[in-house]
Each structure stands twice: as structure tokens, then as C-alpha cells.
Design a protein around this motif. Structure first.
Motif, PDB file in Angstrom:
ATOM      1  N   GLY A 210       0.814  -1.210   0.000  1.00  8.61           N
ATOM      2  CA  GLY A 210       0.000   0.000   0.000  1.00  8.61           C
ATOM      3  C   GLY A 210       0.844   1.255   0.000  1.00  8.61           C
ATOM      4  N   LYS A 211       0.173   2.387   0.000  1.00  8.88           N
ATOM      5  CA  LYS A 211       0.864   3.675  -0.008  1.00  8.88           C
ATOM      6  C   LYS A 211       1.536   3.937   1.336  1.00  8.88           C
ATOM      7  CE  LYS A 211      -2.306   5.781  -3.358  1.00  8.88           C
ATOM      8  NZ  LYS A 211      -3.287   6.878  -3.577  1.00  8.88           N
ATOM      9  N   PRO A 212       2.644   4.695   1.348  1.00  9.49           N
ATOM     10  CA  PRO A 212       3.349   4.989   2.600  1.00  9.49           C
ATOM     11  C   PRO A 212       2.487   5.729   3.621  1.00  9.49           C
ATOM     12  CG  PRO A 212       4.712   5.567   0.711  1.00  9.49           C
ATOM     13  CD  PRO A 212       3.358   5.254   0.175  1.00  9.49           C
ATOM     14  N   LEU A 213       1.620   6.630   3.125  1.00 10.55           N
ATOM     15  CA  LEU A 213       0.656   7.335   3.966  1.00 10.55           C
ATOM     16  C   LEU A 213      -0.734   7.129   3.378  1.00 10.55           C
ATOM     17  CD1 LEU A 213       2.129  10.809   4.981  1.00 10.55           C
ATOM     18  CD2 LEU A 213       1.608   8.890   6.486  1.00 10.55           C
ATOM     19  N   GLN A 214      -1.682   6.752   4.225  1.00 10.04           N
ATOM     20  CA  GLN A 214      -3.044   6.500   3.772  1.00 10.04           C
ATOM     21  C   GLN A 214      -4.015   7.315   4.624  1.00 10.04           C
ATOM     22  OE1 GLN A 214      -3.505   2.168   3.711  1.00 10.04           O
ATOM     23  NE2 GLN A 214      -1.379   1.971   3.028  1.00 10.04           N
ATOM     24  N   SER A 257       7.334   2.670   5.304  1.00  7.33           N
ATOM     25  CA  SER A 257       8.037   3.939   5.184  1.00  7.33           C
ATOM     26  C   SER A 257       8.118   4.589   6.562  1.00  7.33           C
ATOM     27  CB  SER A 257       7.256   4.848   4.225  1.00  7.33           C
ATOM     28  OG  SER A 257       7.627   6.202   4.397  1.00  7.33           O
ATOM     29  N   VAL A 258       9.069   5.502   6.728  1.00  8.26           N
ATOM     30  CA  VAL A 258       9.150   6.253   7.982  1.00  8.26           C
ATOM     31  C   VAL A 258       8.067   7.332   8.049  1.00  8.26           C
ATOM     32  CG1 VAL A 258      11.609   5.846   8.270  1.00  8.26           C
ATOM     33  CG2 VAL A 258      10.842   7.909   7.068  1.00  8.26           C
ATOM     34  N   ALA A 259       7.332   7.548   6.951  1.00  7.09           N
ATOM     35  CA  ALA A 259       6.381   8.658   6.879  1.00  7.09           C
ATOM     36  C   ALA A 259       5.375   8.706   8.035  1.00  7.09           C
ATOM     37  CB  ALA A 259       5.660   8.627   5.532  1.00  7.09           C
ATOM     38  N   VAL A 266       3.173   8.756  14.713  1.00  8.63           N
ATOM     39  CA  VAL A 266       2.693   7.423  15.084  1.00  8.63           C
ATOM     40  C   VAL A 266       3.781   6.689  15.863  1.00  8.63           C
ATOM     41  CG1 VAL A 266       1.981   5.170  14.165  1.00  8.63           C
ATOM     42  CG2 VAL A 266       1.081   7.280  13.152  1.00  8.63           C
ATOM     43  N   THR A 267       3.390   5.957  16.890  1.00  8.61           N
ATOM     44  CA  THR A 267       4.320   5.164  17.700  1.00  8.61           C
ATOM     45  C   THR A 267       4.089   3.681  17.449  1.00  8.61           C
ATOM     46  OG1 THR A 267       4.357   6.850  19.446  1.00  8.61           O
ATOM     47  CG2 THR A 267       5.097   4.638  20.051  1.00  8.61           C
ATOM     48  N   LEU A 268       5.165   2.962  17.204  1.00  8.98           N
ATOM     49  CA  LEU A 268       5.106   1.513  17.016  1.00  8.98           C
ATOM     50  C   LEU A 268       5.704   0.843  18.241  1.00  8.98           C
ATOM     51  CD1 LEU A 268       4.590  -1.026  15.299  1.00  8.98           C
ATOM     52  CD2 LEU A 268       6.812  -0.636  14.209  1.00  8.98           C
ATOM     53  N   TYR A 269       4.884   0.107  18.970  1.00  4.72           N
ATOM     54  CA  TYR A 269       5.331  -0.619  20.159  1.00  4.72           C
ATOM     55  C   TYR A 269       5.565  -2.084  19.796  1.00  4.72           C
ATOM     56  CZ  TYR A 269       3.775   3.352  23.004  1.00  4.72           C
ATOM     57  OH  TYR A 269       3.618   4.598  23.551  1.00  4.72           O
ATOM     58  N   GLY A 270       6.762  -2.571  20.068  1.00  2.00           N
ATOM     59  CA  GLY A 270       7.035  -3.996  19.921  1.00  2.00           C
ATOM     60  C   GLY A 270       6.706  -4.694  21.222  1.00  2.00           C
TER      61      GLY A 270
END
Length: 331
Positions: A210-214, A257-259, A266-270
């Protein structure tokens, strides 16, 4: 003697068999447990089938979870008769696990089973449900720091028909959130709605590149799928939102993407459940005791005897298992 599944690697190749072991086969450890119930998680399926090199030592008893009663202890926190639950710590991978009638482990790995749960309940939750709780807690902490309240927007749960997804839906709904469930099994829509999902979408809308930003949609995401699904979830998370990632059913890659992270904050929690510290484990189990709806837990759970765990390992990898499978090791 006790019954167990055992994985071996003879010259003829990788095998997993139901067998009978002598007590002398129990490994080192300071607590011995009479196991009442275990379960089948995705990782157990990988171990049982040999589809992925999960098992690091042979022979090995699979099963990353178990719940039962202490029958012998040299650990200061536990005594005979205590009810306990175990998740992770490499059990079933490098240390013999829970798909057996007995287990011996380090007491430092055990959590005292909350009084509100039976051993069967604990395995209906299992690592899948405990991981879902860790994901939800990460999102709750994130939202609390930003003043985001339930009802502020939609929360996406991917892999919704699986164990993590099913419990995550029930927990988020119990907290008052509007949950959207993503699944590749449209026939499960009524089941997912019964757990608390407000809407059900086809996983195909997320699983392709998909697109980097949606378009911004989600205030939070619980993802157990990884790969393009996780990338698309991040790309469509609202400004300041968060994604809790805990699985790789679609793949280990992250073609993203880093976008979303630098343009929308946005925060990504592992989320790691295997080596999580004891304080976090105990907090998760206490929260599960408070929040999980017992009838919903029962509705997402099916029990099988130990002998059927061999086939169940294949079924869960094929995406044919709904919710949670608990294993009665004494049946």
C-alpha cells in the motif's frame, strides 16, 4: 511415568509423537508442577510440525504454556498445592514444555494463578491472551499520556480470528473502545461481533502493498500479522496514534516507510511476551482477571485431549483454528 508430546530428530527426520516418559526425564528446575491444562499457540504449531526452527534442543516437549498445581518446590515463593501458570521463558523451545502431564521449571518463571481463574481459564487465555493484554496495556498507557478516551475513534485488530485477536477484541470492547476486526475468514464475522467487534473488514484490504501514507483512521492497532498488514496499519493510523505489534503470521518483514512516524507522530510498540519481567506479567494477569468476560472467553475456546494436539499444530498454521484451543493433558 507421565504422558507427553515429544519432538525428536532421528535420521529419518523431524518427529513429534505422543509418548510416555519416566520422571527421570524431567529437566532441572526448583518447582515441579502437575499440569492440568495446556494450549496450542502459533509457535506451538511451528514446533510440532517443524515448519520453523523453533525448537533448539532435542528431545523436546513442546508447549509454551501450562497451568497446574505445584507438587514439589524448593523455591521460596511456592509450595505444594499452589496453583500456577507459565507463559514463555523459552519453555517448549529450549526447556521441556507444557504439553505433558508434568513439568519442572524455575520458580522464577511462574506466576501465581489469580483466584478468579481455573487452570482451564488460564489456558483459554494462554500466551495469546496474555500477549493481547500486554498490547492493550501499551495502547492504554499511550492514550492516557495523550488524553485519548474510549470512543475517540476506531481501534483495529488484525488476525482477529486467532487467539491474540479474539482476546484483544474482547478486552478493548470491555474498555469501551470501538473495535474493527480484520480477518480473512468472512464466515467468522458473527463470532467476532459476539466478542465485541463493531465492524469486520476483509484482511485483503490490508495485506497487499500500500501507499506509505493512507487516510487516517485508527487511534490504535493490535497487530499479530506483520509484513504488509502491519505497514498498512501504520500508514492509516491517526496523528499521534499507536500500533502494538506482536506477531508475524504474514511475515517477519516490514515493507514500510518512515512517513507515518515522522509526519504523523505514530508510535510503534514492539510487544514481547516471552521474556517480559515478572512485574509486567503479574500486572497483565491481574488486569485479565478484572477485564475478561468469562462467557466470551468460553465462547472463543475449544478443548481437545493431548493426542489431538498433533493435528491441532497443523491446523493452527493453516489458519483453521478459531479463537483458543485448550489441551486437557490428562484426557
Amino acid at each position: 511415568m507421565y504422558q507427553a508430546l515429544q519432538i525428536t530428530q532421528p535420521e529419518s527426520g523431524y518427529r513429534c509423537d505422543l509418548t510416555e516418559l519416566d520422571d527421570s526425564a524431567l529437566p532441572e528446575g526448583d518447582v515441579t508442577v502437575q499440569v492440568a491444562w495446556s494450549t496450542i499457540n502459533y509457535k506451538d504449531g511451528l514446533a510440532i510440525t517443524g515448519r520453523s526452527p523453533v525448537v533448539r534442543k532435542f528431545p523436546m516437549v513442546p508447549g509454551i504454556d501450562f497451568a497446574g498445581t505445584v507438587i514439589d518446590s524448593q523455591h521460596p515463593r511456592f509450595k505444594a498445592g499452589d496453583r500456577v501458570v507459565l507463559n514463555g521463558w523459552g519453555v517448549g523451545e529450549t526447556h521441556p514444555g507444557g504439553l505433558a502431564q508434568k513439568a519442572r521449571v524455575k520458580g522464577d518463571w511462574l506466576v501465581a494463578l489469580p483466584a478468579g481463574f481455573s487452570e482451564r481459564d488460564a489456558m483459554a487465555i494462554g500466551t495469546a491472551g496474555y500477549t493481547a493484554m500486554l498490547c492493550v496495556q501499551a495502547l492504554q498507557d499511550h492514550w492516557a499520556a495523550r488524553g485519548v478516551n474510549p470512543g475517540s475513534g476506531e481501534v483495529l485488530v488484525t488476525g482477529a480470528g486467532g487467539g491474540v485477536g479474539s482476546v484483544a477484541i474482547a478486552l478493548l470492547a470491555a474498555l469501551g473502545h470501538t473495535v474493527v476486526a480484520s480477518t480473512g475468514r468472512p464466515a467468522e464475522a458473527d463470532y467476532l461481533r459476539s466478542l465485541g467487534a463493531a465492524d469486520v473488514i476483509d484482511r485483503a484490504t490490508l495485506s497487499a502493498p500500500g501507499k506509505p501514507l493512507q487516510k487516517e483512521r485508527w487511534i490504535g492497532v493490535v497487530d499479530s500479522v506483520g509484513s504488509h498488514t502491519l505497514a498498512n496499519a501504520c500508514a492509516s493510523t491517526r496523528y499521534g496514534g499507536a500500533v502494538a505489534a506482536c506477531g508475524l503470521a504474514q511475515g517477519m518483514d516490514l515493507p514500510a516507510s518512515v512517513a507515518p512516524f515522522i509526519l504523523r507522530g505514530v508510535t510503534l510498540y514492539g510487544i514481547d511476551s516471552v521474556m517480559a519481567p515478572m512485574a509486567r506479567r503479574e500486572a497483565a494477569w491481574a488486569a485479565l482477571d478484572r477485564l475478561i468476560d468469562r462467557p466470551k472467553l468460553a465462547a472463543m475456546t475449544r478443548a481437545i485431549p493431548l493426542a489431538q494436539a498433533l493435528q491441532a499444530g497443523q491446523d493452527i498454521l493453516a489458519g483453521q483454528v478459531r479463537g483458543r484451543l485448550v489441551v486437557d493433558v490428562n484426557a
